[in-house]
Design a protein around this motif. Structure first.
Motif, short mmCIF file in Angstrom:
data_model
loop_
_atom_site.label_atom_id
_atom_site.label_comp_id
_atom_site.label_asym_id
_atom_site.label_seq_id
_atom_site.Cartn_x
_atom_site.Cartn_y
_atom_site.Cartn_z
N LEU A 175 52.22 27.28 59.26
CA LEU A 175 53.69 27.18 59.37
C LEU A 175 54.36 28.13 58.38
O LEU A 175 55.27 28.89 58.74
CB LEU A 175 54.15 25.73 59.11
CG LEU A 175 55.66 25.50 59.08
CD1 LEU A 175 56.32 25.91 60.40
CD2 LEU A 175 56.00 24.04 58.78
N HIS A 231 60.60 22.32 62.24
CA HIS A 231 59.86 21.46 61.30
C HIS A 231 60.86 20.58 60.56
O HIS A 231 62.01 20.97 60.39
CB HIS A 231 59.06 22.30 60.31
CG HIS A 231 59.89 23.29 59.55
ND1 HIS A 231 60.24 24.51 60.06
CD2 HIS A 231 60.46 23.21 58.32
CE1 HIS A 231 60.98 25.16 59.17
NE2 HIS A 231 61.14 24.38 58.11
N LEU A 232 60.41 19.43 60.13
CA LEU A 232 61.31 18.54 59.41
C LEU A 232 60.68 17.99 58.13
O LEU A 232 61.27 18.07 57.06
CB LEU A 232 61.73 17.37 60.32
CG LEU A 232 62.81 16.45 59.75
CD1 LEU A 232 64.14 17.18 59.62
CD2 LEU A 232 63.01 15.24 60.67
N CYS A 233 59.47 17.44 58.22
CA CYS A 233 58.89 16.85 57.00
C CYS A 233 58.38 17.92 56.04
O CYS A 233 58.19 17.65 54.85
CB CYS A 233 57.82 15.83 57.35
SG CYS A 233 56.38 16.49 58.20
N HIS A 234 58.15 19.13 56.53
CA HIS A 234 57.68 20.21 55.66
C HIS A 234 58.80 20.71 54.75
O HIS A 234 59.94 20.85 55.18
CB HIS A 234 57.18 21.37 56.52
CG HIS A 234 56.92 22.63 55.74
ND1 HIS A 234 55.78 22.83 54.99
CD2 HIS A 234 57.69 23.74 55.56
CE1 HIS A 234 55.84 24.02 54.41
NE2 HIS A 234 56.99 24.60 54.74
N GLY A 261 52.41 16.16 57.37
CA GLY A 261 52.24 16.28 58.83
C GLY A 261 52.71 15.06 59.60
O GLY A 261 52.04 14.61 60.52
N SER A 262 53.87 14.52 59.24
CA SER A 262 54.29 13.27 59.89
C SER A 262 55.29 13.44 61.03
O SER A 262 55.29 12.65 61.96
CB SER A 262 54.85 12.30 58.85
OG SER A 262 56.07 12.79 58.35
N CYS A 263 56.14 14.45 61.00
CA CYS A 263 57.20 14.52 62.01
C CYS A 263 56.72 15.06 63.35
O CYS A 263 57.31 14.80 64.37
CB CYS A 263 58.39 15.34 61.50
SG CYS A 263 58.10 17.13 61.48
N ARG A 264 55.64 15.83 63.32
CA ARG A 264 55.03 16.39 64.55
C ARG A 264 55.96 17.35 65.30
O ARG A 264 55.79 17.55 66.50
CB ARG A 264 54.60 15.26 65.50
CG ARG A 264 53.35 14.49 65.03
CD ARG A 264 52.30 15.44 64.55
NE ARG A 264 50.93 14.98 64.62
CZ ARG A 264 50.11 14.89 63.58
NH1 ARG A 264 50.55 15.12 62.36
NH2 ARG A 264 48.85 14.57 63.73
N LEU A 265 56.93 17.91 64.62
CA LEU A 265 57.80 18.89 65.29
C LEU A 265 57.19 20.29 65.25
O LEU A 265 57.50 21.13 66.07
CB LEU A 265 59.18 18.91 64.64
CG LEU A 265 60.03 17.65 64.76
CD1 LEU A 265 61.37 17.84 64.06
CD2 LEU A 265 60.25 17.27 66.22
N CYS A 266 56.33 20.52 64.27
CA CYS A 266 55.82 21.88 64.05
C CYS A 266 54.55 22.17 64.84
O CYS A 266 53.83 23.11 64.52
CB CYS A 266 55.57 22.09 62.56
SG CYS A 266 54.15 21.17 61.95
N PRO A 278 49.56 20.20 64.19
CA PRO A 278 50.73 20.41 63.32
C PRO A 278 50.50 21.65 62.45
O PRO A 278 49.55 21.69 61.67
CB PRO A 278 50.79 19.13 62.47
CG PRO A 278 49.43 18.54 62.54
CD PRO A 278 48.77 19.02 63.79
N CYS A 323 51.89 22.79 59.95
CA CYS A 323 52.01 22.64 58.49
C CYS A 323 50.70 22.14 57.86
O CYS A 323 50.51 22.23 56.65
CB CYS A 323 53.16 21.69 58.14
SG CYS A 323 52.91 20.00 58.67
FE1 FES Z 1 56.44 17.75 60.10
FE2 FES Z 1 54.63 19.70 60.27
S1 FES Z 1 56.68 19.82 59.59
S2 FES Z 1 54.43 17.67 60.93
#
Ligand code: FES
Length: 236
Positions: A21, A33-36, A44-49, A61, A63
């Motif tokens: 990422l 990405h959100l949690c990064h 690696g929790s939001c799973r957007l990346c 993921p 990230c």
């Molecule tokens: Fe959230 Fe990778 S930015 S899982």
């Protein structure tokens, strides 16, 4: 040691084991990405990346993906878009729709992400957490109803500042960010460094100086996040 990878057909030379990422972002390839956060360890929790890797099943993921020689990565496809949008819908299910009443309106990372992805509504059952806004601490406001549980504040408090006051709490099956025994920050070891507010991608943890209340506006500004509550309001 440097390795050569490809992201969306673009050849990149990056350190072996570096975060895919970050490699994409620093080379001008945007992956939602959100949690990064660049200063924090990834969870690696939001799973957007999520991305696809040639020769590997499923999605990954980015990230949490380490660059390896010859890796060919795709950041967009029908599968990625479907799963990424689904992840955003899950996040939105626990986030209030009243963007325009949030003091972070217009300066919110999550709002920008919603606009970029074009996912502003959720098909999931929405859950209003009903947590009262807490402004009894000096300098920092907690509005945990807006929390998307990205965990950035917890990592900033523990890993960046070495304090560890913020943590994941649980009440009646609902996870929320709080302190040990739900103490006020002023009664905990909090140093009020503001790192949590700085990394928060929503209006959940805010510094009092900049984000106390919604600015008084002369005209109604349509919700840029295109939330369902404002579906009948013209957007620009
Ligand atoms: Fe959230 Fe990778 S930015 S899982």
């Amino acid at each position: 040691m440097e390795v050569t990878i490809q992201i969306d057909g673009k050849e990149l030379h990056v350190e072996q084991g570096s975060n895919v990422l970050e490699a994409a972002l620093t080379n001008g390839i945007y992956i939602p990405h959100l949690c990064h956060h660049p200063d924090l360890p990834d969870i690696g929790s939001c799973r957007l990346c999520i991305v696809e890797v040639e020769g590997r099943e499923g999605v990954w993921p980015s990230c949490k993906l380490e660059a390896e020689e010859g890796m060919k990565i795709r950041t967009d496809s029908e599968q990625i878009s479907h799963l990424r949008n689904l992840s955003m819908e899950l996040i939105l299910a626990a986030h209030p729709e009243d963007c325009s009443t949030c003091p972070k309106y217009g300066q919110c990372e999550m709002q920008t992400l919603i606009q970029y992805m074009g996912v502003s509504a959720t098909r999931m059952n929405t859950r209003v957490k009903g947590i009262k806004m807490n402004d009894s601490n000096p300098l920092i406001i907690h509005d945990m109803n807006r929390c998307v549980l990205c965990g950035r504040c917890v990592r900033a408090c523990a890993d960046l500042r070495g304090v560890g006051v913020l943590q994941y709490n649980k009440k009646e099956m609902e996870t929320y960010i709080g302190t040990l025994h739900d103490r006020l920050l002023k009664d905990s070891d909090c140093r009020f460094c503001g790192a949590c507010a700085e990394v928060c991608p929503t209006g959940t943890i805010r510094d009092m100086v900049n984000y106390t209340a919604v600015e008084k506006r002369d005209t109604l500004i349509p919700c840029q996040a295109a939330c369902p509550a404002h579906a009948d309001v013209p957007r620009y």
